[in-house]
Design a protein around this motif. Structure first.
Motif, PDB file in Angstrom:
ATOM      1  N   ILE A 172      17.712  81.373-103.593  1.00 35.87           N
ATOM      2  CA  ILE A 172      16.356  80.818-103.538  1.00 35.87           C
ATOM      3  C   ILE A 172      16.229  79.858-102.358  1.00 35.87           C
ATOM      4  O   ILE A 172      15.271  79.928-101.579  1.00 35.87           O
ATOM      5  CB  ILE A 172      16.000  80.119-104.863  1.00 35.87           C
ATOM      6  CG1 ILE A 172      15.929  81.145-105.992  1.00 35.87           C
ATOM      7  CG2 ILE A 172      14.684  79.351-104.741  1.00 35.87           C
ATOM      8  CD1 ILE A 172      15.897  80.542-107.390  1.00 35.87           C
ATOM      9  N   PHE A 173      17.215  78.973-102.219  1.00 37.23           N
ATOM     10  CA  PHE A 173      17.192  78.011-101.111  1.00 37.23           C
ATOM     11  C   PHE A 173      17.208  78.731 -99.765  1.00 37.23           C
ATOM     12  O   PHE A 173      16.438  78.397 -98.861  1.00 37.23           O
ATOM     13  CB  PHE A 173      18.383  77.052-101.228  1.00 37.23           C
ATOM     14  CG  PHE A 173      18.477  76.071-100.103  1.00 37.23           C
ATOM     15  CD1 PHE A 173      17.554  75.049 -99.967  1.00 37.23           C
ATOM     16  CD2 PHE A 173      19.502  76.169 -99.161  1.00 37.23           C
ATOM     17  CE1 PHE A 173      17.636  74.135 -98.930  1.00 37.23           C
ATOM     18  CE2 PHE A 173      19.594  75.267 -98.121  1.00 37.23           C
ATOM     19  CZ  PHE A 173      18.660  74.250 -98.003  1.00 37.23           C
ATOM     20  N   SER A 174      18.066  79.730 -99.617  1.00 38.68           N
ATOM     21  CA  SER A 174      18.158  80.443 -98.334  1.00 38.68           C
ATOM     22  C   SER A 174      16.843  81.140 -97.999  1.00 38.68           C
ATOM     23  O   SER A 174      16.436  81.173 -96.834  1.00 38.68           O
ATOM     24  CB  SER A 174      19.323  81.432 -98.333  1.00 38.68           C
ATOM     25  OG  SER A 174      19.091  82.500 -99.220  1.00 38.68           O
ATOM     26  N   ASN A 175      16.159  81.669 -98.995  1.00 37.90           N
ATOM     27  CA  ASN A 175      14.855  82.289 -98.734  1.00 37.90           C
ATOM     28  C   ASN A 175      13.840  81.257 -98.262  1.00 37.90           C
ATOM     29  O   ASN A 175      12.986  81.552 -97.418  1.00 37.90           O
ATOM     30  CB  ASN A 175      14.354  83.034 -99.968  1.00 37.90           C
ATOM     31  CG  ASN A 175      15.086  84.338-100.173  1.00 37.90           C
ATOM     32  OD1 ASN A 175      15.493  84.998 -99.223  1.00 37.90           O
ATOM     33  ND2 ASN A 175      15.275  84.725-101.425  1.00 37.90           N
ATOM     34  N   HIS A 176      13.925  80.042 -98.785  1.00 41.67           N
ATOM     35  CA  HIS A 176      13.026  78.985 -98.311  1.00 41.67           C
ATOM     36  C   HIS A 176      13.355  78.599 -96.876  1.00 41.67           C
ATOM     37  O   HIS A 176      12.454  78.335 -96.078  1.00 41.67           O
ATOM     38  CB  HIS A 176      13.097  77.773 -99.243  1.00 41.67           C
ATOM     39  CG  HIS A 176      12.472  78.032-100.574  1.00 41.67           C
ATOM     40  ND1 HIS A 176      12.718  77.280-101.680  1.00 41.67           N
ATOM     41  CD2 HIS A 176      11.614  78.996-100.982  1.00 41.67           C
ATOM     42  CE1 HIS A 176      12.032  77.749-102.705  1.00 41.67           C
ATOM     43  NE2 HIS A 176      11.361  78.791-102.311  1.00 41.67           N
ATOM     44  N   ILE A 177      14.636  78.598 -96.526  1.00 44.22           N
ATOM     45  CA  ILE A 177      15.016  78.302 -95.142  1.00 44.22           C
ATOM     46  C   ILE A 177      14.542  79.421 -94.210  1.00 44.22           C
ATOM     47  O   ILE A 177      14.122  79.154 -93.079  1.00 44.22           O
ATOM     48  CB  ILE A 177      16.540  78.071 -95.028  1.00 44.22           C
ATOM     49  CG1 ILE A 177      16.949  76.818 -95.810  1.00 44.22           C
ATOM     50  CG2 ILE A 177      16.972  77.971 -93.566  1.00 44.22           C
ATOM     51  CD1 ILE A 177      16.317  75.515 -95.325  1.00 44.22           C
ATOM     52  N   ILE A 178      14.568  80.668 -94.670  1.00 48.59           N
ATOM     53  CA  ILE A 178      14.037  81.777 -93.861  1.00 48.59           C
ATOM     54  C   ILE A 178      12.559  81.540 -93.561  1.00 48.59           C
ATOM     55  O   ILE A 178      12.109  81.729 -92.420  1.00 48.59           O
ATOM     56  CB  ILE A 178      14.236  83.140 -94.572  1.00 48.59           C
ATOM     57  CG1 ILE A 178      15.712  83.494 -94.661  1.00 48.59           C
ATOM     58  CG2 ILE A 178      13.433  84.251 -93.893  1.00 48.59           C
ATOM     59  CD1 ILE A 178      16.402  83.742 -93.331  1.00 48.59           C
ATOM     60  N   LEU A 179      11.790  81.106 -94.545  1.00 53.31           N
ATOM     61  CA  LEU A 179      10.373  80.785 -94.313  1.00 53.31           C
ATOM     62  C   LEU A 179      10.223  79.673 -93.285  1.00 53.31           C
ATOM     63  O   LEU A 179       9.359  79.737 -92.398  1.00 53.31           O
ATOM     64  CB  LEU A 179       9.689  80.393 -95.625  1.00 53.31           C
ATOM     65  CG  LEU A 179       9.560  81.485 -96.677  1.00 53.31           C
ATOM     66  CD1 LEU A 179       9.013  80.912 -97.978  1.00 53.31           C
ATOM     67  CD2 LEU A 179       8.678  82.615 -96.170  1.00 53.31           C
ATOM     68  N   LEU A 180      11.073  78.659 -93.381  1.00 54.74           N
ATOM     69  CA  LEU A 180      11.049  77.568 -92.412  1.00 54.74           C
ATOM     70  C   LEU A 180      11.393  78.075 -91.017  1.00 54.74           C
ATOM     71  O   LEU A 180      10.722  77.718 -90.037  1.00 54.74           O
ATOM     72  CB  LEU A 180      12.023  76.465 -92.857  1.00 54.74           C
ATOM     73  CG  LEU A 180      12.142  75.247 -91.959  1.00 54.74           C
ATOM     74  CD1 LEU A 180      10.807  74.523 -91.817  1.00 54.74           C
ATOM     75  CD2 LEU A 180      13.207  74.303 -92.516  1.00 54.74           C
TER      76      LEU A 180
END
Length: 142
Positions: free
Chosen positions: A125-133
């Motif tokens: 979940i965290f890595s997907n948020h970093i991808i958005l960033l």
């Protein structure tokens, strides 16, 4: 696009390194044409990723007295546009990242950590948020 550091900061043993490894996996998944040059592999990683014209340096080892400063120097030498690294909450790792300003803007992030939740799921979940960033940074919107 502004040169940016995404510093994943937190206390020891909170999964920063595993979160960063999952970010590299997520980049590989979301950007299948990316070229990942693994410099150091093991419990901690150092990689340089080429996404078309964008170069990303990644260092998961953020312990005091570790190799973070050497990795940051390498990423500067390699002219990385984005740097993703682990740091503690204070001390020399934080000072090393802050020393990149004003050449790089710094975004401080904390990975998701829970003793009750599944760490692999939290990291995904965290890595997907970093991808958005990353997408926002690369597009010049952040």
């Amino acid at each position: 696009m502004k040169k940016t550091v995404i510093a994943i900061w937190g206390h020891s043993a909170q999964g920063k390194s595993s979160s960063i490894k999952e970010i590299v996996n997520a980049i590989s998944f979301h950007y299948p044409r990316s070229v990942i040059d693994t410099r150091i592999s093991g419990n901690d990683i150092q990689v340089i990723i080429q996404l078309d014209k964008v170069k990303i340096g990644v260092e998961s080892q953020g312990d005091p007295g570790g190799r973070l400063q050497r990795s940051l120097d390498l990423f500067l030498q390699e002219n990385c546009d984005i740097i993703i690294c682990a740091t503690r909450t204070r001390g020399d790792t934080v000072t090393s990242v802050e020393g990149l300003f004003p050449a790089y803007e710094v975004v401080w992030a904390s990975n998701y950590f829970s003793r009750e939740k599944n760490i692999d799921q939290s990291n995904r979940i965290f890595s997907n948020h970093i991808i958005l960033l990353l997408e926002e940074i690369i597009a010049g919107r952040y």
